[in-house]
Design an enzyme around this catalytic site. Structure first.
Site, PDB file in Angstrom:
ATOM      1  N   ASP A 104     -44.274   5.084 -27.712  1.00  0.00           N
ATOM      2  CA  ASP A 104     -43.918   4.440 -26.689  1.00  0.00           C
ATOM      3  C   ASP A 104     -43.183   2.982 -27.608  1.00  0.00           C
ATOM      4  O   ASP A 104     -43.551   2.789 -28.707  1.00  0.00           O
ATOM      5  CB  ASP A 104     -45.239   3.765 -25.838  1.00  0.00           C
ATOM      6  CG  ASP A 104     -44.685   3.553 -24.362  1.00  0.00           C
ATOM      7  OD1 ASP A 104     -43.800   2.601 -24.346  1.00  0.00           O
ATOM      8  OD2 ASP A 104     -45.081   4.259 -23.559  1.00  0.00           O
ATOM      9  N   ASP A 127     -45.648  13.134 -10.694  1.00  0.00           N
ATOM     10  CA  ASP A 127     -45.956  13.131  -9.559  1.00  0.00           C
ATOM     11  C   ASP A 127     -44.521  13.086  -8.381  1.00  0.00           C
ATOM     12  O   ASP A 127     -44.433  13.271  -7.371  1.00  0.00           O
ATOM     13  CB  ASP A 127     -46.357  11.777  -9.204  1.00  0.00           C
ATOM     14  CG  ASP A 127     -45.696  10.388  -9.534  1.00  0.00           C
ATOM     15  OD1 ASP A 127     -45.313  10.292 -10.638  1.00  0.00           O
ATOM     16  OD2 ASP A 127     -45.345   9.700  -8.458  1.00  0.00           O
ATOM     17  N   GLU A 129     -47.634  12.838 -27.671  1.00  0.00           N
ATOM     18  CA  GLU A 129     -47.304  12.384 -26.215  1.00  0.00           C
ATOM     19  C   GLU A 129     -46.214  11.492 -26.284  1.00  0.00           C
ATOM     20  O   GLU A 129     -46.146  10.106 -26.955  1.00  0.00           O
ATOM     21  CB  GLU A 129     -48.638  12.062 -25.543  1.00  0.00           C
ATOM     22  CG  GLU A 129     -48.534  11.616 -24.299  1.00  0.00           C
ATOM     23  CD  GLU A 129     -49.483  10.738 -23.473  1.00  0.00           C
ATOM     24  OE1 GLU A 129     -49.599  10.398 -22.384  1.00  0.00           O
ATOM     25  OE2 GLU A 129     -50.582  10.581 -23.975  1.00  0.00           O
ATOM     26  N   THR A 185     -54.782  10.263 -16.112  1.00  0.00           N
ATOM     27  CA  THR A 185     -54.570   9.003 -16.627  1.00  0.00           C
ATOM     28  C   THR A 185     -54.894   8.033 -15.382  1.00  0.00           C
ATOM     29  O   THR A 185     -54.968   8.355 -14.176  1.00  0.00           O
ATOM     30  CB  THR A 185     -53.027   8.946 -17.006  1.00  0.00           C
ATOM     31  OG1 THR A 185     -52.194   9.095 -15.763  1.00  0.00           O
ATOM     32  CG2 THR A 185     -52.740  10.241 -17.887  1.00  0.00           C
ATOM     33  N   TYR A 186     -54.661   6.648 -15.661  1.00  0.00           N
ATOM     34  CA  TYR A 186     -54.761   5.686 -14.865  1.00  0.00           C
ATOM     35  C   TYR A 186     -53.713   5.949 -13.679  1.00  0.00           C
ATOM     36  O   TYR A 186     -54.162   5.790 -12.518  1.00  0.00           O
ATOM     37  CB  TYR A 186     -54.300   4.159 -15.530  1.00  0.00           C
ATOM     38  CG  TYR A 186     -54.307   3.217 -14.523  1.00  0.00           C
ATOM     39  CD1 TYR A 186     -55.349   2.427 -14.037  1.00  0.00           C
ATOM     40  CD2 TYR A 186     -53.039   2.612 -14.450  1.00  0.00           C
ATOM     41  CE1 TYR A 186     -55.491   1.450 -13.087  1.00  0.00           C
ATOM     42  CE2 TYR A 186     -52.876   1.664 -13.676  1.00  0.00           C
ATOM     43  CZ  TYR A 186     -54.085   0.868 -13.065  1.00  0.00           C
ATOM     44  OH  TYR A 186     -53.941  -0.040 -12.281  1.00  0.00           O
ATOM     45  N   TYR A 187     -52.369   5.991 -13.784  1.00  0.00           N
ATOM     46  CA  TYR A 187     -51.569   6.140 -13.073  1.00  0.00           C
ATOM     47  C   TYR A 187     -51.573   7.412 -12.252  1.00  0.00           C
ATOM     48  O   TYR A 187     -51.376   7.590 -10.904  1.00  0.00           O
ATOM     49  CB  TYR A 187     -50.101   6.098 -13.770  1.00  0.00           C
ATOM     50  CG  TYR A 187     -49.789   4.896 -14.252  1.00  0.00           C
ATOM     51  CD1 TYR A 187     -49.282   4.033 -13.124  1.00  0.00           C
ATOM     52  CD2 TYR A 187     -49.743   4.724 -15.300  1.00  0.00           C
ATOM     53  CE1 TYR A 187     -48.840   2.686 -13.720  1.00  0.00           C
ATOM     54  CE2 TYR A 187     -49.328   3.327 -16.103  1.00  0.00           C
ATOM     55  CZ  TYR A 187     -48.916   2.206 -15.097  1.00  0.00           C
ATOM     56  OH  TYR A 187     -48.635   0.860 -15.689  1.00  0.00           O
ATOM     57  N   GLU A 188     -52.197   8.395 -12.954  1.00  0.00           N
ATOM     58  CA  GLU A 188     -52.242   9.791 -12.281  1.00  0.00           C
ATOM     59  C   GLU A 188     -53.497   9.673 -10.889  1.00  0.00           C
ATOM     60  O   GLU A 188     -53.254   9.988 -10.133  1.00  0.00           O
ATOM     61  CB  GLU A 188     -52.812  10.999 -13.149  1.00  0.00           C
ATOM     62  CG  GLU A 188     -53.117  12.117 -12.508  1.00  0.00           C
ATOM     63  CD  GLU A 188     -53.105  13.368 -13.306  1.00  0.00           C
ATOM     64  OE1 GLU A 188     -53.431  14.622 -13.009  1.00  0.00           O
ATOM     65  OE2 GLU A 188     -53.095  13.137 -14.547  1.00  0.00           O
ATOM     66  N   ASP A 243     -40.811   7.756 -16.405  1.00  0.00           N
ATOM     67  CA  ASP A 243     -40.027   7.467 -15.353  1.00  0.00           C
ATOM     68  C   ASP A 243     -39.219   8.438 -14.815  1.00  0.00           C
ATOM     69  O   ASP A 243     -38.583   9.051 -15.398  1.00  0.00           O
ATOM     70  CB  ASP A 243     -39.369   6.145 -15.964  1.00  0.00           C
ATOM     71  CG  ASP A 243     -38.630   5.317 -14.968  1.00  0.00           C
ATOM     72  OD1 ASP A 243     -38.007   6.121 -13.826  1.00  0.00           O
ATOM     73  OD2 ASP A 243     -38.350   4.261 -15.307  1.00  0.00           O
TER      74      ASP A 243
END
Length: 220
Positions: free
Chosen positions: A75, A160, A50, A200-203, A124
Site C-alpha cells: 500500500d 462489494d 495482498e 476486513t474492517y471495511y467488509e 477502490d
C-alpha cells in the site's frame, strides 16, 4: 496532516517488517527484486501478495492460518500500514512483511514467477470510465500480474462493488485466463470456506449496510 498520522509515519520507519521505498518511480529495486525469499524471509516458502492492503486485515488473518507461507502487503498509505505492521510485530508473525510503494510499479519489486498468489480485497472501484486504467483488475494491471505469477497460480478478488465485479468478469473473459470460481454473494454460498469467511474492517461495514460481497478467483 493529523498528529496521529505524523506519529505513525515516524513510527513505521522503526519497524523491521516494513520496507519503505523512498524513490517510488525511478529507484533501483535490485536489493529486493528476486531476493524476497533469500534475503527478506530467509526461507523458500511461497509468497502471497495482498494489493492495496490498507491495515492488512486480510493478510494478517491469512498469515496466521498459513504459517508456512510468506505474506507481503502493499500500500502507499504509510499510516494504514503502520497498524498492520505493528500487529504483526506484536504477535510475532515473522512470515509477514509490508511494502510501502505504488502498485503500478509492482513489476519493479518482484521477479518473474516470484509470487505464488495474489489477493485484491475491496479495492477502490473507480466507477468513472475515465479512471478505468486505475482499477486493479484493468488490463493494464492484469498484464503486470501476469509477469509476477506462474501459470496456474491463483488471483483472488473480493469486492462489494457490483460495477467492479461485472467489469472484472468482462475483462477476464477477454484475457487469456481461466476462471476458477465466482459468486455475486459470498455469504449465500453453500459451505463457505474459512478463507472467504475472513472479514476486513471495511467488509464488516459493507455487510452492515446490506451489501452483498462478490468474489472471483482466476489464474493465467
Amino acid at each position: 496532516m493529523s498528529k496521529n498520522k505524523l506519529l505513525r509515519y515516524s513510527k513505521i520507519t522503526e519497524l523491521a517488517n516494513v520496507i519503505e521505498l523512498s524513490n517510488f518511480k525511478i529507484g533501483d529495486y535490485s536489493e529486493v527484486r528476486g531476493n524476497w525469499n533469500r534475503d527478506v524471509f530467509g526461507n523458500n516458502n511461497p509468497i502471497t501478495l495482498e494489493l492495496a492492503c490498507g491495515k492488512g486485515d486480510y493478510l494478517l488473518a491469512l498469515a496466521q492460518i498459513y504459517p508456512q507461507r510468506n505474506f507481503i502487503g502493499i500500500d502507499i498509505k504509510g499510516d494504514r500500514l503502520w497498524k498492520g505492521a505493528q500487529f504483526a510485530h506484536d504477535h510475532h508473525l515473522n512470515n509477514v512483511r509490508f511494502l510501502r510503494a505504488f502498485i503500478d510499479h509492482i513489476e519493479n519489486y518482484f521477479a518473474s514467477g516470484e509470487v505464488s498468489e495474489i489477493w485484491i480485497t475491496f479495492p477502490d472501484p473507480y466507477p468513472s470510465t475515465t479512471k478505468e486504467k486505475k482499477r486493479l483488475t484493468s488490463p493494464y494491471f492484469l498484464e503486470k500480474y501476469r509477469m509476477l505469477v506462474k501459470p496456474g497460480d491463483p488471483i483472488h478478488i473480493k469486492t462489494d462493488s457490483l460495477g467492479l465485479f461485472n467489469y472484472t468478469r468482462e475483462t477476464l473473459l477477454s484475457e487469456e485466463v481461466q476462471m476458477l470460481e465466482h459468486t455475486n454473494d459470498v455469504y449465500k454460498t453453500e459451505n463457505i470456506n474459512d478463507i472467504l469467511n475472513i472479514k476486513t474492517y471495511y467488509e464488516r461495514k459493507h455487510l452492515a449496510a446490506g451489501k452483498a460481497i462478490k468474489y472471483l478467483k482466476f489464474c493465467f
